[in-house]
Design an enzyme around this catalytic site. Structure first.
Site, mmCIF file in Angstrom:
data_model
loop_
_atom_site.group_PDB
_atom_site.id
_atom_site.type_symbol
_atom_site.label_atom_id
_atom_site.label_comp_id
_atom_site.label_asym_id
_atom_site.label_seq_id
_atom_site.Cartn_x
_atom_site.Cartn_y
_atom_site.Cartn_z
ATOM 1 N N HIS A 1 0.852 -1.187 0.000
ATOM 2 C CA HIS A 1 0.000 0.000 0.000
ATOM 3 C C HIS A 1 0.886 1.234 0.000
ATOM 4 C CE1 HIS A 1 1.053 0.469 4.210
ATOM 5 N NE2 HIS A 1 0.627 -0.765 4.467
HETATM 6 P P1 TYD Z 1 -1.387 -2.526 8.207
HETATM 7 O O1 TYD Z 1 -0.741 -1.184 8.233
HETATM 8 O O2 TYD Z 1 -2.445 -2.764 7.173
HETATM 9 O O3 TYD Z 1 -0.282 -3.662 8.085
HETATM 10 P P2 TYD Z 1 0.764 -3.941 6.907
HETATM 11 O O4 TYD Z 1 0.779 -2.763 6.017
HETATM 12 O O5 TYD Z 1 2.071 -4.149 7.598
HETATM 13 O O6 TYD Z 1 0.336 -5.167 6.208
HETATM 14 O O7 TYD Z 1 -1.961 -2.812 9.656
HETATM 15 C C1 TYD Z 1 -2.499 -4.069 10.029
HETATM 16 C C2 TYD Z 1 -3.578 -3.872 11.074
HETATM 17 O O8 TYD Z 1 -3.049 -3.228 12.224
HETATM 18 C C3 TYD Z 1 -4.727 -3.006 10.584
HETATM 19 O O9 TYD Z 1 -5.936 -3.625 11.009
HETATM 20 C C4 TYD Z 1 -4.579 -1.699 11.309
HETATM 21 C C5 TYD Z 1 -3.772 -2.040 12.540
HETATM 22 N N1 TYD Z 1 -2.818 -0.959 12.872
HETATM 23 C C6 TYD Z 1 -3.119 -0.092 13.911
HETATM 24 O O10 TYD Z 1 -4.177 -0.178 14.563
HETATM 25 N N2 TYD Z 1 -2.217 0.880 14.230
HETATM 26 C C7 TYD Z 1 -1.060 1.032 13.561
HETATM 27 O O11 TYD Z 1 -0.255 1.949 13.874
HETATM 28 C C8 TYD Z 1 -0.762 0.145 12.458
HETATM 29 C C9 TYD Z 1 0.492 0.279 11.662
HETATM 30 C C10 TYD Z 1 -1.667 -0.841 12.161
#
Ligand code: TYD
Length: 133
Positions: free
Chosen positions: A50
């Site tokens: 993303h």
């Molecule tokens: P995400 O950023 O989509 O993970 P990645 O990009 O590493 O695959 O985050 C995964 C989950 O964690 C999503 O449900 C949101 C939650 N999250 C938070 O609540 N706070 C945060 O600071 C981050 C980075 C993620």
């Protein structure tokens, strides 16, 4: 748009064990609003895929190694992170994924914004369209 870059951190070498540190705006070009970390990654998994509209990040491999793959809409850049005394700065509006995690890898990610779901762009074509706006 800013550029991604590897930033070397201070390394205080000591026979009792080495020490590195990060100060906002001194070592990395933003104020830190949030820190999160990724750990216990099963072999072959990929995180990310993303872009952020506003959030900037700084990623350090505190333990183990992994690849951060960036795409600016035209070119792909691969950074292999495997030391705790440098990290990768990622500006906003950069498509990113993290892969090739080693066993027991531990990544620390510093962010310029609080978590905000609406800052994510999760579709690569939408990302490219946003770049042209
Ligand atoms: P995400 O950023 O989509 O993970 P990645 O990009 O590493 O695959 O985050 C995964 C989950 O964690 C999503 O449900 C949101 C939650 N999250 C938070 O609540 N706070 C945060 O600071 C981050 C980075 C993620």
């Amino acid at each position: 748009m800013g550029h991604s870059k590897i930033i070397d951190l201070p390394k205080i070498i000591d026979i009792r064990g080495n020490l590195s540190f990060i100060e906002q705006t001194r070592h990395i070009p933003f104020e830190i609003k949030r820190a999160y970390w990724i750990y216990d990654v099963p072999g072959g998994e990929v995180r990310g895929s993303h872009a952020y509209k506003f959030n900037e990040e700084f990623i350090v491999a505190l333990s183990g190694s992994f690849d951060v793959v960036l795409h600016d809409g035209e070119n792909e850049y691969r950074y292999h992170l495997n030391r705790s005394y440098y990290g990768l700065y990622i500006p906003k509006m950069m498509w990113r994924r993290i892969e090739n995690f080693s066993t027991n890898s531990f990544s620390l990610i510093l962010s310029s914004t609080s978590y905000n779901k609406s800052d994510y762009i999760r579709d690569f074509n939408a990302f490219k369209m946003n770049l042209n706006e």
